[in-house]
Design a protein around this motif. Structure first.
Motif, PDB file in Angstrom:
ATOM      1  N   VAL A  64       0.838  -1.199   0.000  1.00 28.29           N
ATOM      2  CA  VAL A  64       0.000   0.000   0.000  1.00 28.29           C
ATOM      3  C   VAL A  64       0.877   1.255   0.000  1.00 28.29           C
ATOM      4  CG1 VAL A  64      -1.794   1.270   1.237  1.00 28.29           C
ATOM      5  CG2 VAL A  64      -1.786  -1.229   1.275  1.00 28.29           C
ATOM      6  N   LYS A  65       0.716   2.083  -1.040  1.00 26.95           N
ATOM      7  CA  LYS A  65       1.407   3.373  -1.118  1.00 26.95           C
ATOM      8  C   LYS A  65       0.488   4.511  -0.719  1.00 26.95           C
ATOM      9  CE  LYS A  65       3.228   4.491  -5.137  1.00 26.95           C
ATOM     10  NZ  LYS A  65       3.954   4.553  -6.414  1.00 26.95           N
ATOM     11  N   GLN A  66      -0.772   4.392  -1.111  1.00 29.28           N
ATOM     12  CA  GLN A  66      -1.743   5.454  -0.848  1.00 29.28           C
ATOM     13  C   GLN A  66      -3.081   4.817  -0.522  1.00 29.28           C
ATOM     14  OE1 GLN A  66      -2.194   8.071  -4.157  1.00 29.28           O
ATOM     15  NE2 GLN A  66      -3.778   9.306  -3.180  1.00 29.28           N
ATOM     16  N   LEU A  67      -3.766   5.363   0.468  1.00 33.88           N
ATOM     17  CA  LEU A  67      -5.086   4.864   0.855  1.00 33.88           C
ATOM     18  C   LEU A  67      -6.165   5.648   0.117  1.00 33.88           C
ATOM     19  CD1 LEU A  67      -4.504   4.564   4.680  1.00 33.88           C
ATOM     20  CD2 LEU A  67      -4.514   2.730   3.007  1.00 33.88           C
ATOM     21  N   ILE A  68      -7.067   4.920  -0.536  1.00 34.19           N
ATOM     22  CA  ILE A  68      -8.195   5.563  -1.215  1.00 34.19           C
ATOM     23  C   ILE A  68      -9.463   4.789  -0.883  1.00 34.19           C
ATOM     24  CG2 ILE A  68      -6.856   6.565  -3.089  1.00 34.19           C
ATOM     25  CD1 ILE A  68      -7.739   4.258  -4.857  1.00 34.19           C
ATOM     26  N   ARG A  69     -10.585   5.483  -0.908  1.00 32.58           N
ATOM     27  CA  ARG A  69     -11.876   4.845  -0.620  1.00 32.58           C
ATOM     28  C   ARG A  69     -12.766   4.767  -1.837  1.00 32.58           C
ATOM     29  NH1 ARG A  69     -13.379   7.115   5.345  1.00 32.58           N
ATOM     30  NH2 ARG A  69     -11.757   5.894   6.312  1.00 32.58           N
ATOM     31  N   LYS A  70     -12.584   5.648  -2.779  1.00 38.12           N
ATOM     32  CA  LYS A  70     -13.414   5.668  -3.982  1.00 38.12           C
ATOM     33  C   LYS A  70     -12.696   4.927  -5.094  1.00 38.12           C
ATOM     34  CE  LYS A  70     -16.407   9.005  -2.679  1.00 38.12           C
ATOM     35  NZ  LYS A  70     -17.805   8.959  -2.719  1.00 38.12           N
ATOM     36  N   ARG A  71     -13.462   4.230  -5.917  1.00 36.49           N
ATOM     37  CA  ARG A  71     -12.876   3.516  -7.054  1.00 36.49           C
ATOM     38  C   ARG A  71     -12.418   4.548  -8.082  1.00 36.49           C
ATOM     39  NH1 ARG A  71     -13.029  -1.913  -8.732  1.00 36.49           N
ATOM     40  NH2 ARG A  71     -13.112  -2.213 -10.974  1.00 36.49           N
ATOM     41  N   VAL A  72     -11.197   4.371  -8.554  1.00 41.23           N
ATOM     42  CA  VAL A  72     -10.613   5.329  -9.492  1.00 41.23           C
ATOM     43  C   VAL A  72     -10.231   4.619 -10.780  1.00 41.23           C
ATOM     44  CG1 VAL A  72      -9.771   6.895  -7.713  1.00 41.23           C
ATOM     45  CG2 VAL A  72      -8.342   5.001  -8.456  1.00 41.23           C
ATOM     46  N   GLY A  73      -9.860   5.388 -11.787  1.00 45.89           N
ATOM     47  CA  GLY A  73      -9.444   4.817 -13.064  1.00 45.89           C
ATOM     48  C   GLY A  73      -8.158   4.011 -12.915  1.00 45.89           C
ATOM     49  N   ALA A  74      -7.928   3.119 -13.858  1.00 43.71           N
ATOM     50  CA  ALA A  74      -6.769   2.227 -13.799  1.00 43.71           C
ATOM     51  C   ALA A  74      -5.437   2.972 -13.718  1.00 43.71           C
ATOM     52  CB  ALA A  74      -6.796   1.271 -14.984  1.00 43.71           C
ATOM     53  N   PRO A  75      -5.209   4.038 -14.506  1.00 45.16           N
ATOM     54  CA  PRO A  75      -3.917   4.726 -14.402  1.00 45.16           C
ATOM     55  C   PRO A  75      -3.670   5.330 -13.017  1.00 45.16           C
ATOM     56  CG  PRO A  75      -5.043   5.387 -16.417  1.00 45.16           C
ATOM     57  CD  PRO A  75      -6.014   4.582 -15.615  1.00 45.16           C
ATOM     58  N   VAL A  76      -4.723   5.825 -12.381  1.00 35.29           N
ATOM     59  CA  VAL A  76      -4.593   6.400 -11.037  1.00 35.29           C
ATOM     60  C   VAL A  76      -4.435   5.282 -10.005  1.00 35.29           C
ATOM     61  CG1 VAL A  76      -5.730   7.831  -9.296  1.00 35.29           C
ATOM     62  CG2 VAL A  76      -5.952   8.399 -11.713  1.00 35.29           C
ATOM     63  N   ALA A  77      -5.150   4.178 -10.192  1.00 41.09           N
ATOM     64  CA  ALA A  77      -5.110   3.068  -9.239  1.00 41.09           C
ATOM     65  C   ALA A  77      -3.713   2.460  -9.143  1.00 41.09           C
ATOM     66  CB  ALA A  77      -6.121   1.995  -9.642  1.00 41.09           C
ATOM     67  N   VAL A  78      -2.993   2.393 -10.247  1.00 36.84           N
ATOM     68  CA  VAL A  78      -1.660   1.795 -10.251  1.00 36.84           C
ATOM     69  C   VAL A  78      -0.699   2.598  -9.380  1.00 36.84           C
ATOM     70  CG1 VAL A  78       0.303   1.251 -11.751  1.00 36.84           C
ATOM     71  CG2 VAL A  78      -1.996   0.724 -12.486  1.00 36.84           C
ATOM     72  N   ASP A  79      -0.937   3.901  -9.250  1.00 38.97           N
ATOM     73  CA  ASP A  79      -0.076   4.748  -8.425  1.00 38.97           C
ATOM     74  C   ASP A  79      -0.318   4.563  -6.923  1.00 38.97           C
ATOM     75  OD1 ASP A  79       1.035   5.789 -10.714  1.00 38.97           O
ATOM     76  OD2 ASP A  79      -0.378   7.487 -10.800  1.00 38.97           O
ATOM     77  N   CYS A  80      -1.364   3.839  -6.548  1.00 46.75           N
ATOM     78  CA  CYS A  80      -1.716   3.684  -5.138  1.00 46.75           C
ATOM     79  C   CYS A  80      -1.054   2.476  -4.482  1.00 46.75           C
ATOM     80  CB  CYS A  80      -3.227   3.562  -4.985  1.00 46.75           C
ATOM     81  SG  CYS A  80      -4.087   5.055  -5.494  1.00 46.75           S
ATOM     82  N   TYR A  81      -0.377   1.643  -5.255  1.00 48.07           N
ATOM     83  CA  TYR A  81       0.289   0.477  -4.675  1.00 48.07           C
ATOM     84  C   TYR A  81       1.521   0.103  -5.493  1.00 48.07           C
ATOM     85  CZ  TYR A  81      -2.112  -2.275  -8.302  1.00 48.07           C
ATOM     86  OH  TYR A  81      -2.578  -2.770  -9.499  1.00 48.07           O
ATOM     87  N   VAL A  82       2.410  -0.665  -4.855  1.00 46.86           N
ATOM     88  CA  VAL A  82       3.585  -1.212  -5.522  1.00 46.86           C
ATOM     89  C   VAL A  82       3.289  -2.674  -5.776  1.00 46.86           C
ATOM     90  CG1 VAL A  82       6.046  -1.680  -5.321  1.00 46.86           C
ATOM     91  CG2 VAL A  82       5.084   0.385  -4.300  1.00 46.86           C
ATOM     92  N   ASP A  83       3.332  -3.083  -7.031  1.00 46.32           N
ATOM     93  CA  ASP A  83       2.998  -4.463  -7.398  1.00 46.32           C
ATOM     94  C   ASP A  83       4.242  -5.345  -7.289  1.00 46.32           C
ATOM     95  OD1 ASP A  83       1.745  -6.711  -8.277  1.00 46.32           O
ATOM     96  OD2 ASP A  83       1.375  -5.995 -10.316  1.00 46.32           O
ATOM     97  N   ASN A  84       4.251  -6.248  -6.310  1.00 52.56           N
ATOM     98  CA  ASN A  84       5.357  -7.187  -6.114  1.00 52.56           C
ATOM     99  C   ASN A  84       4.950  -8.604  -6.493  1.00 52.56           C
ATOM    100  OD1 ASN A  84       6.988  -5.146  -5.158  1.00 52.56           O
ATOM    101  ND2 ASN A  84       6.482  -5.522  -3.017  1.00 52.56           N
ATOM    102  N   SER A  85       3.948  -8.745  -7.337  1.00 53.55           N
ATOM    103  CA  SER A  85       3.436 -10.057  -7.725  1.00 53.55           C
ATOM    104  C   SER A  85       4.466 -10.799  -8.569  1.00 53.55           C
ATOM    105  CB  SER A  85       2.156  -9.916  -8.539  1.00 53.55           C
ATOM    106  OG  SER A  85       1.198  -9.202  -7.821  1.00 53.55           O
TER     107      SER A  85
END
Length: 135
Positions: A64-85
Motif C-alpha cells: 500500500v502506497k496510498q489509501l483511497i476509498r473511492k474507485r478510481v481509473g486504472a492509471p490512477v489506481a496503479v499509483d496507489c500500490y507497488v505491485d510485487n506479484s
C-alpha cells in the motif's frame, strides 16, 4: 486522505478485484492476507501494509502506497500500490482439444469419443453411464 481504510474497500478501489462484494467474499474466504495474516473485510489498512490476494490460481502481492476509498481509473489506481506479484506462468502453446474445422458437419460417435478422450472426459462419462439404472 484518512489514516486507515477497510481492506475490502481498498482492494476494490485499486481494481485488484472487480466488485466490492467479491472483495468482501475473498476476505471471508481467507484469500486475502495483510502482512501475512488472514483478515476480515473490515480490517483497517495503513500505508506500507503488504496485501496478498489469491485469485484464479495466482497470487497478487501489493504494498500500500496510498489509501483511497473511492474507485478510481486504472492509471490512477496503479499509483496507489507497488505491485510485487510474481510473473504469471507462461501460457502453453498447445491448440485447444476438440475444435473442429468449419463445414465438417456434426461429429460422429467416434469423433465425439475421440474429443472426450482428448479432454479427459472419457472416465467421467463411463462412470456416469455405469451409474444410470437400466430398465
Amino acid at each position: 486522505m484518512s489514516e486507515s481504510v477497510r481492506v475490502d474497500v481498498w482492494i476494490w478501489s485499486v481494481r485488484l478485484v472487480k466488485t466490492r462484494s467479491l472483495a468482501a467474499a475473498a476476505c471471508r474466504g481467507g484469500h486475502v492476507r495483510v502482512n501475512g495474516e488472514r483478515v476480515k473485510p473490515a480490517h483497517a489498512l495503513k500505508t506500507g501494509d503488504e496485501v496478498r490476494i489469491r485469485q484464479e490460481g495466482r497470487e497478487r502481492v501489493a504494498v500500500v502506497k496510498q489509501l483511497i476509498r473511492k474507485r478510481v481509473g486504472a492509471p490512477v489506481a496503479v499509483d496507489c500500490y507497488v505491485d510485487n506479484s510474481p510473473p504469471p506462468p507462461p501460457r502453453e502453446a498447445v491448440a485447444p482439444a476438440g475444435i473442429r474445422d468449419r463445414g465438417t458437419g456434426r461429429p460422429t460417435k467416434r469423433d465425439r469419443r475421440e474429443m472426450d478422450r482428448l479432454r479427459g472426459l472419457e472416465a467421467s462419462r463411463r462412470a456416469a453411464a455405469a451409474a444410470e439404472p437400466r430398465g
